[in-house]
Enzyme design. Sequence first.
Site, PDB file in Angstrom:
ATOM      1  N   HIS A   1       0.820  -1.210   0.000  1.00 40.02           N
ATOM      2  CA  HIS A   1       0.000   0.000   0.000  1.00 40.02           C
ATOM      3  C   HIS A   1       0.858   1.266   0.000  1.00 40.02           C
ATOM      4  O   HIS A   1       0.493   2.268  -0.612  1.00 40.02           O
ATOM      5  CB  HIS A   1      -0.920  -0.012   1.229  1.00 40.02           C
TER       6      HIS A   1
ATOM      7  N   HIS B   1     -10.291   2.250  -0.293  1.00 41.17           N
ATOM      8  CA  HIS B   1     -10.436   1.854   1.106  1.00 41.17           C
ATOM      9  C   HIS B   1     -11.245   0.561   1.129  1.00 41.17           C
ATOM     10  O   HIS B   1     -12.264   0.436   1.812  1.00 41.17           O
ATOM     11  CB  HIS B   1     -11.097   2.959   1.930  1.00 41.17           C
ATOM     12  N   ASN B   2     -10.754  -0.403   0.351  1.00 37.71           N
ATOM     13  CA  ASN B   2     -11.496  -1.632   0.103  1.00 37.71           C
ATOM     14  C   ASN B   2     -11.556  -2.559   1.309  1.00 37.71           C
ATOM     15  O   ASN B   2     -12.644  -2.944   1.759  1.00 37.71           O
ATOM     16  CB  ASN B   2     -10.868  -2.387  -1.077  1.00 37.71           C
TER      17      ASN B   2
ATOM     18  N   GLU C   1      -3.290   4.670  12.956  1.00 39.48           N
ATOM     19  CA  GLU C   1      -3.851   5.384  11.812  1.00 39.48           C
ATOM     20  C   GLU C   1      -5.084   6.173  12.237  1.00 39.48           C
ATOM     21  O   GLU C   1      -6.055   6.309  11.473  1.00 39.48           O
ATOM     22  CB  GLU C   1      -4.154   4.422  10.667  1.00 39.48           C
ATOM     23  N   SER C   2      -5.056   6.683  13.468  1.00 41.32           N
ATOM     24  CA  SER C   2      -6.131   7.571  13.906  1.00 41.32           C
ATOM     25  C   SER C   2      -6.296   8.691  12.888  1.00 41.32           C
ATOM     26  O   SER C   2      -5.316   9.187  12.319  1.00 41.32           O
ATOM     27  CB  SER C   2      -5.803   8.162  15.279  1.00 41.32           C
TER      28      SER C   2
ATOM     29  N   GLY D   1      -2.920   8.931  -8.258  1.00 44.26           N
ATOM     30  CA  GLY D   1      -3.594   7.638  -8.250  1.00 44.26           C
ATOM     31  C   GLY D   1      -3.197   6.760  -7.088  1.00 44.26           C
ATOM     32  O   GLY D   1      -2.526   7.195  -6.140  1.00 44.26           O
TER      33      GLY D   1
END
Length: 726
Positions: free
Chosen positions: A44, A90-91, A307-308, A525
């Site tokens: 990612h 955000h799959n 990842e707040s 992208g």
Amino acid sequence: MTITNKIIEKHGLKLKEFENIKKLMKREPNLLELGIFSAMWNEHCSYKSSRIHLKKLPTKGKQVIQGPGENAGVIDIGDNDAIVFKIESHNHPSYIEPYQGAATGVGGILRDVFTMGARPIALLNSIHFGSPSHPKTKSLLNGVVSGIGGYGNCIGIPTVAGETKFNETYNENILVNAMAVGHAKKDKIFYSKAKGINKSVVYVGSKTGRDGIHGASMASAEFDENSEDKKPTVQVGDPFTEKLLLEACLELMKDESIIAIQDMGAAGLTSSSVEMASKGSLGIELNLEKVPCREENMTPYEMMLSESQERMLIILEDGKEEHARKIFNKWDLDFVVIGKTTNTKNLTLKFNNKLVGEIQIDALATKAPLYKRKWVRKKIKKSKLDIKKIRNVNFEEALIKVLSSPNHSNKSWVTNQYDQMVMGDTVQRSGADAAIVRIHNKDKAIAVTVDSSANYCKSQPKIGGKQIVCENWRNLISVGAKPLAITNCLNFGNPENEEVMGEFAECLEGIKEACEFLNYPVVSGNVSFYNGTNKKNIFPTPVIGGVGIINKLSSPINHKFKKDKSLLLLIGKTFGHIEQSCFLKENFSIIDGSPPEINFFNEKNNGEAVLNLITLGLTNSVHDVSNGGLIVALCEMAMSSNYGIKIQKPKKVRNPIEYFFGEDQGRFIVEINEDDLIKVEKVLQKNNIYYELIGITQKKYFEIEGLMKSDINDLFKINSQWYNQY
């Protein structure tokens, strides 16, 4: 703590990668350092399987201010105005927890845009679900749509366009792609490149919690039957705090206080600090005990990997700390100087005056793995279609099956949950080929749209890649916009699978060729790999988001018929390509054969001619012909207006099924006044455009000579019933 193979695997790293880490560090990492490598080296964040292919895409042009490599792409639209935009996936989070997964996807993409100094003016989305009969689909659909609407509506950004699709390939791995578009001044774009030594590194926004830890790593792995166990890796969003953060950042951006700014997205504090330092060839030192935490006894590991949401990292000019602090205090947000830039080129982490981690920035960024994965080209299978069977189907019944199917049903149930008019600049909202948003207080506007075509890409990935760019281009043309640039979200399965990697490589070849021919560069992208469960990969699903410019906004053009007895022209040649069509899927449950070929010359020539007709004021309405073919495009134009059609039975056509349902590309339906026919024909003939006069508009009835005659209201009811019943 001893780093075992199990710990390495849990962090999503290969044993070979761990050995490489030890070589780079010249020692074994501690757990905190391992976690940081895990975050920065996952698919990612590092694009380790895709970078080789992404470099081939065209990313430059006269209109491009900033291409890939920053938080978002930036294009010039004249008058010192710039448009900033990007799409991201955000799959995985949305499958695990649909509301928060979708909501935080919206929040994250908004931060990418306003980090660049742009005020967001539009949101779009591309959402894909499994079969409607799958037991999870209904709850996932409800959760995702609510999450998108909830976040966008609360923060006050209009959600103006998108697509909602269903296919069994997404049964265990839905896709949620969010796009944001912002407006900025060309001379006030902000970047994430750190500059200067001993500059203050400032944490702003919400406090840090334990939500989202290993979120980026989770997004870089396939699901299995235990996907529910990953719920703690899903972030929790707060749109009201994001609104405060947006306003505070834009207020600070009015002067010269900011050197660099980066949102804390995937991998949180880790990625934001590493990316800023790497781009500036600097080091960065953080005192983690200063990080504002909302939970007790948080460890450095948790702080760096959290990842707040709704957080930013800013590097300030000397002496600007108190000025900036006052702004963030006014907006009731945390503002803490947590570190400084250094000349060490290291990420140095301290906690209560103790050194808890130190890694070379290059080891995390430029020396991340780069894989040239093996891939194979798609073998083209010969179609086994029984043409006689297809030609004998009842025309009207075939149309009803398409119009009443989930993928072609009226989507107002979805779009009505989104505030499309907030901010007051939405000129044309969802339902048209593209949405139109006015540049505030000006008579020019942008057009925006998103598109995807998984079946085409699965059948022949290269053609599918070409087609989706061309369709996106046509959609902008159809509303009178000159296409400028695209962003892409490339959703694929496991890149370690040679066939999947082949789908990716071939799709990129098609996208590249189309973008080059159409002068339609890629400026931003996202790649989303590992979309699959238990070794079953999704269909390749590249999503293209396009932006075009309308320099003089008068009456917006759309696909709604405007007058009775207007003439209808079909621009572009019809060959009756029925393979891979919606007609086959909905009437025979067949997905077979090859997608229609793409002729770049015809695409560009036809499109530019249509745009010329619109600019000259010779069109009443325009619609491109895509999924479902000519007949579905005509239905969409009729059902959205108060007028029907009367279409002549085409001469020299072997079978009307292929003519009306075929999905040949490069075509438009244009409604014109009878008095303008000669002028229109001159434009088309001058450019050697193939066209047909196919019929006229009429009141009340949708009529194809010798094939069907239906009341428009009846067609609308058929088209609207699926969502109402689901």
